[in-house]
Design a protein around this motif. Structure first.
Motif, PDB file in Angstrom:
ATOM      1  N   ARG A 195     -13.800   3.116   0.514  1.00 61.63           N
ATOM      2  CA  ARG A 195     -12.483   2.574   1.005  1.00 61.63           C
ATOM      3  C   ARG A 195     -12.600   2.146   2.324  1.00 61.63           C
ATOM      4  O   ARG A 195     -11.891   0.783   2.698  1.00 61.63           O
ATOM      5  CB  ARG A 195     -11.595   3.766   1.072  1.00 61.63           C
ATOM      6  CG  ARG A 195      -9.897   3.378   1.217  1.00 61.63           C
ATOM      7  CD  ARG A 195      -8.992   4.623   0.968  1.00 61.63           C
ATOM      8  NE  ARG A 195      -7.758   4.470   1.438  1.00 61.63           N
ATOM      9  CZ  ARG A 195      -7.153   4.846   2.571  1.00 61.63           C
ATOM     10  NH1 ARG A 195      -7.589   5.960   2.959  1.00 61.63           N
ATOM     11  NH2 ARG A 195      -5.885   4.357   2.701  1.00 61.63           N
ATOM     12  N   GLU A 244      -4.071  -1.766  -1.592  1.00 61.00           N
ATOM     13  CA  GLU A 244      -4.420  -0.692  -2.350  1.00 61.00           C
ATOM     14  C   GLU A 244      -3.670  -0.009  -2.932  1.00 61.00           C
ATOM     15  O   GLU A 244      -2.302   0.270  -2.524  1.00 61.00           O
ATOM     16  CB  GLU A 244      -5.381   0.137  -1.456  1.00 61.00           C
ATOM     17  CG  GLU A 244      -4.764   0.672  -0.387  1.00 61.00           C
ATOM     18  CD  GLU A 244      -5.764   1.827   0.625  1.00 61.00           C
ATOM     19  OE1 GLU A 244      -5.317   1.812   1.680  1.00 61.00           O
ATOM     20  OE2 GLU A 244      -6.815   1.653   0.302  1.00 61.00           O
ATOM     21  N   GLU A 245      -3.734   0.473  -4.324  1.00 56.27           N
ATOM     22  CA  GLU A 245      -2.987   1.309  -4.901  1.00 56.27           C
ATOM     23  C   GLU A 245      -3.617   2.129  -5.853  1.00 56.27           C
ATOM     24  O   GLU A 245      -4.701   2.060  -6.144  1.00 56.27           O
ATOM     25  CB  GLU A 245      -1.929   0.398  -5.936  1.00 56.27           C
ATOM     26  CG  GLU A 245      -2.697  -0.175  -7.004  1.00 56.27           C
ATOM     27  CD  GLU A 245      -1.794  -1.123  -7.660  1.00 56.27           C
ATOM     28  OE1 GLU A 245      -0.826  -0.454  -8.202  1.00 56.27           O
ATOM     29  OE2 GLU A 245      -2.090  -2.453  -8.098  1.00 56.27           O
ATOM     30  N   ILE A 247      -2.053   7.632  -1.719  1.00 56.85           N
ATOM     31  CA  ILE A 247      -3.584   7.577  -1.718  1.00 56.85           C
ATOM     32  C   ILE A 247      -3.956   8.719  -1.138  1.00 56.85           C
ATOM     33  O   ILE A 247      -5.028   9.267  -1.238  1.00 56.85           O
ATOM     34  CB  ILE A 247      -3.978   6.110  -0.612  1.00 56.85           C
ATOM     35  CG1 ILE A 247      -3.627   5.081  -1.937  1.00 56.85           C
ATOM     36  CG2 ILE A 247      -5.378   6.100  -0.429  1.00 56.85           C
ATOM     37  CD1 ILE A 247      -3.631   3.641  -1.056  1.00 56.85           C
ATOM     38  N   GLN A 248      -3.321   9.231   0.191  1.00 63.05           N
ATOM     39  CA  GLN A 248      -3.689  10.327   0.793  1.00 63.05           C
ATOM     40  C   GLN A 248      -3.591  11.530  -0.101  1.00 63.05           C
ATOM     41  O   GLN A 248      -4.522  12.298  -0.175  1.00 63.05           O
ATOM     42  CB  GLN A 248      -2.806  10.526   1.993  1.00 63.05           C
ATOM     43  CG  GLN A 248      -3.300  11.716   2.942  1.00 63.05           C
ATOM     44  CD  GLN A 248      -4.610  11.539   3.591  1.00 63.05           C
ATOM     45  OE1 GLN A 248      -4.859  10.340   4.119  1.00 63.05           O
ATOM     46  NE2 GLN A 248      -5.691  12.334   3.175  1.00 63.05           N
ATOM     47  N   ARG A 298     -11.747  -2.128   2.845  1.00 57.80           N
ATOM     48  CA  ARG A 298     -10.587  -2.317   3.878  1.00 57.80           C
ATOM     49  C   ARG A 298     -11.041  -3.026   4.796  1.00 57.80           C
ATOM     50  O   ARG A 298     -10.207  -4.127   5.427  1.00 57.80           O
ATOM     51  CB  ARG A 298      -9.718  -1.169   4.385  1.00 57.80           C
ATOM     52  CG  ARG A 298      -9.238  -0.532   3.287  1.00 57.80           C
ATOM     53  CD  ARG A 298      -8.381   0.635   3.536  1.00 57.80           C
ATOM     54  NE  ARG A 298      -7.320   0.628   4.503  1.00 57.80           N
ATOM     55  CZ  ARG A 298      -6.633   1.352   5.075  1.00 57.80           C
ATOM     56  NH1 ARG A 298      -6.822   2.711   4.953  1.00 57.80           N
ATOM     57  NH2 ARG A 298      -5.657   1.034   5.959  1.00 57.80           N
ATOM     58  N   MET A 323       0.765  -1.226   0.159  1.00 58.35           N
ATOM     59  CA  MET A 323       0.044  -0.076   0.038  1.00 58.35           C
ATOM     60  C   MET A 323       0.846   1.201   0.152  1.00 58.35           C
ATOM     61  O   MET A 323       2.002   1.361   0.742  1.00 58.35           O
ATOM     62  CB  MET A 323      -0.767   0.010   1.237  1.00 58.35           C
ATOM     63  CG  MET A 323      -1.584   1.313   1.384  1.00 58.35           C
ATOM     64  SD  MET A 323      -2.839   1.098   2.726  1.00 58.35           S
ATOM     65  CE  MET A 323      -2.194   0.146   3.928  1.00 58.35           C
ATOM     66  N   ASN A 324       0.761   2.182  -0.886  1.00 61.48           N
ATOM     67  CA  ASN A 324       1.516   3.525  -0.965  1.00 61.48           C
ATOM     68  C   ASN A 324       0.514   4.577  -0.376  1.00 61.48           C
ATOM     69  O   ASN A 324      -0.214   5.422  -1.108  1.00 61.48           O
ATOM     70  CB  ASN A 324       1.727   3.799  -2.237  1.00 61.48           C
ATOM     71  CG  ASN A 324       2.576   4.982  -2.352  1.00 61.48           C
ATOM     72  OD1 ASN A 324       2.714   5.649  -1.322  1.00 61.48           O
ATOM     73  ND2 ASN A 324       3.254   5.190  -3.507  1.00 61.48           N
ATOM     74  N   GLY A 325       0.392   4.613   1.193  1.00 63.28           N
ATOM     75  CA  GLY A 325      -0.213   5.647   1.937  1.00 63.28           C
ATOM     76  C   GLY A 325      -0.206   6.966   1.421  1.00 63.28           C
ATOM     77  O   GLY A 325      -1.205   7.659   1.196  1.00 63.28           O
ATOM     78  N   SER A 326       1.148   7.549   1.187  1.00 54.38           N
ATOM     79  CA  SER A 326       1.059   8.891   0.681  1.00 54.38           C
ATOM     80  C   SER A 326       0.399   9.176  -0.601  1.00 54.38           C
ATOM     81  O   SER A 326      -0.181  10.128  -0.673  1.00 54.38           O
ATOM     82  CB  SER A 326       2.672   9.175   0.759  1.00 54.38           C
ATOM     83  OG  SER A 326       3.329   8.474   0.026  1.00 54.38           O
TER      84      SER A 326
END
Length: 118
Positions: free
Chosen positions: A28, A40-41, A6-7, A32, A1-4
């Motif tokens: 989302r 997630e991506e 996605i944010q 989840r 997951m690439n949180g930054s």
């Protein structure tokens, strides 16, 4: 997951269309919560979700948000809400947060995730 990433996607969406951001954020959460190891991506202008395999994605458009199912054509559709004519994919259009419950989204997400994990 690439949180930054996605944010950043969510922040941009919130700035451009707060109503769509609320829909995407709630979708989302539902996806989840469907299993402990959902990945997630950001891809194709939305958020793609996978478990053992990719199973759905959330995509904002100008007038609505779609929840798209990778193998939606093979999902049971007892509520007759899945749209699309392609060989594999189906989607549900959402125009407001209450549509998520009204259109049984959690049920469809669970079916799609189970199919991806089979």
């Amino acid at each position: 997951m690439n949180g930054s990433r996605i944010q950043a996607f969510l922040d941009d969406l919130r700035d451009r269309h707060a109503d769509h951001c609320a829909i995407v954020s709630r979708l989302r959460e539902i996806v989840r919560q469907s299993a402990p190891s959902i990945a997630e991506e950001i891809k194709y202008g939305g958020i793609l979700f996978s478990s053992r395999a990719a199973f759905c994605g959330v995509f904002p458009y100008a007038g609505h948000v779609t929840l798209e199912f990778s193998a939606g054509a093979s999902l049971p559709d007892r509520h007759r809400l899945l749209q699309g004519q392609g060989k594999l994919r189906r989607h549900i259009k959402l125009f407001a947060v209450p549509d998520i419950q009204d259109r049984h989204v959690a049920e469809y997400v669970e079916l799609a995730r189970q199919a991806a994990d089979a």
